[in-house]
Scaffold this motif. Structure first.
Motif, short mmCIF file in Angstrom:
data_model
loop_
_atom_site.label_atom_id
_atom_site.label_comp_id
_atom_site.label_asym_id
_atom_site.label_seq_id
_atom_site.Cartn_x
_atom_site.Cartn_y
_atom_site.Cartn_z
N LEU A 186 0.83 -1.21 0.00
CA LEU A 186 0.00 0.00 0.00
C LEU A 186 0.86 1.26 0.00
N GLY A 187 2.03 1.17 0.66
CA GLY A 187 2.95 2.30 0.66
C GLY A 187 3.48 2.61 -0.74
N ILE A 188 3.75 1.55 -1.51
CA ILE A 188 4.21 1.73 -2.90
C ILE A 188 3.12 2.41 -3.72
N VAL A 189 1.90 1.89 -3.60
CA VAL A 189 0.78 2.48 -4.36
C VAL A 189 0.54 3.92 -3.95
N LEU A 190 0.56 4.17 -2.64
CA LEU A 190 0.33 5.53 -2.14
C LEU A 190 1.40 6.50 -2.61
N SER A 191 2.65 6.05 -2.59
CA SER A 191 3.74 6.93 -3.02
C SER A 191 3.60 7.29 -4.49
N PHE A 192 3.20 6.32 -5.33
CA PHE A 192 2.98 6.60 -6.75
C PHE A 192 1.87 7.63 -6.93
N LEU A 193 0.78 7.47 -6.19
CA LEU A 193 -0.34 8.40 -6.30
C LEU A 193 0.06 9.80 -5.85
N VAL A 194 0.82 9.88 -4.76
CA VAL A 194 1.27 11.18 -4.25
C VAL A 194 2.14 11.89 -5.27
N ILE A 195 3.07 11.17 -5.87
CA ILE A 195 3.98 11.77 -6.85
C ILE A 195 3.20 12.23 -8.08
N ILE A 196 2.25 11.41 -8.55
CA ILE A 196 1.46 11.79 -9.73
C ILE A 196 0.61 13.02 -9.43
N VAL A 197 -0.03 13.06 -8.26
CA VAL A 197 -0.86 14.22 -7.89
C VAL A 197 -0.01 15.47 -7.79
N LEU A 198 1.16 15.37 -7.15
CA LEU A 198 2.05 16.52 -7.04
C LEU A 198 2.49 17.02 -8.41
N HIS A 199 2.72 16.08 -9.31
CA HIS A 199 3.12 16.46 -10.67
C HIS A 199 1.97 17.15 -11.41
#
Length: 242
Positions: A186-199
């Motif tokens: 879940l941490g991997i998925v969450l980190s991907f989502l955070v990076i995409i949203v920030l971008h």
């Protein structure tokens, strides 16, 4: 902003530190919650087989087993278990700090049929203390036959314990290892989502391709500046003045 696969990979590589940080926090959190917050559960079980003592009894075994299972969950049956369990001698023998009465026994106990074609069924007790789970199962094993015989419904039959309860000090839940792995995922998925949203919410221009791709502007030329070029121009101006 359009995000191609190549850009996504490049973005993840640039933010690898953020991915690692979120994964570590997520994994440690899942481990800590599973180990210290979630209440551990312990299980003990026994298997009961129904036996016909009256061979002339024209009883459907499937219906008979259903009746036995239903009676095992009843307040009448559990009240007898309560009475047998909560003696001073038994509480001391099983290491119980307090009496375990009907309402708690009913909460802990489940009755399952292990095979529809068999005359056997399982009595499973899951509690927060291994002593409680084991003591309830043991008292059921010792007194079940007498309790069932109090009901006229079960005349001509008896029961046999074919799998005795065992003391189990290893909790059946939570599964710390599994929960930690899930937390990391879940941490991997969450980190991907955070990076995409920030971008996606970042409107700053990073290079000339952002102007062309995001704002549909024609690129006429690129002016590069560096320290050495600025110094040369500054030196040239000073020489002209002299």
């Amino acid at each position: 902003m359009e995000l191609t696969l190549n850009k996504l990979i490049d973005l993840m590589l640039k933010k690898i530190w953020l991915i690692v940080l979120i994964v570590i926090i997520s994994g440690i959190s899942a481990f800590a919650i599973s180990s210290f917050v979630i209440q551990s559960k312990y299980s003990s079980s026994t298997t009961v087989m129904i036996i016909k003592t009256d061979t002339e009894l024209p009883t459907n075994i499937t219906q008979l087993k259903a009746d036995y299972m239903e009676f095992t969950r009843s307040d009448v049956f559990l009240a007898n278990v309560d009475e047998n369990l909560n003696t001073e001698e038994n509480l001391e023998q099983y290491g119980l700090r307090e009496a375990v009465h009907v309402n708690r026994i009913k909460e802990y106990l489940s009755v399952n049929q292990n095979n529809t074609n068999s005359s056997a069924f399982d009595i499973v007790v899951v509690a927060e203390d291994p002593n409680i789970a084991y003591s309830i199962c043991r008292e059921i094993e010792k007194s079940a036959s007498q309790i069932y015989k109090k009901s006229t419904k079960f005349r001509g039959t008896d029961i046999e314990i074919i799998n005795e309860a065992k003391y189990n000090a290893i909790p059946i839940s939570p599964n710390v290892t599994l929960n930690t792995v899930v937390g990391v995922f879940l941490g991997i998925v969450l980190s991907f989502l955070v990076i995409i949203v920030l971008h996606m919410i970042d409107n700053s221009v990073k290079d000339e391709s952002d102007l062309v791709d995001n704002y549909n502007l024609p690129l006429l030329g690129v002016v590069y500046t560096n320290t050495s070029a600025d110094e040369l121009m500054e030196n040239g101006d000073n020489n002209g003045k002299n």
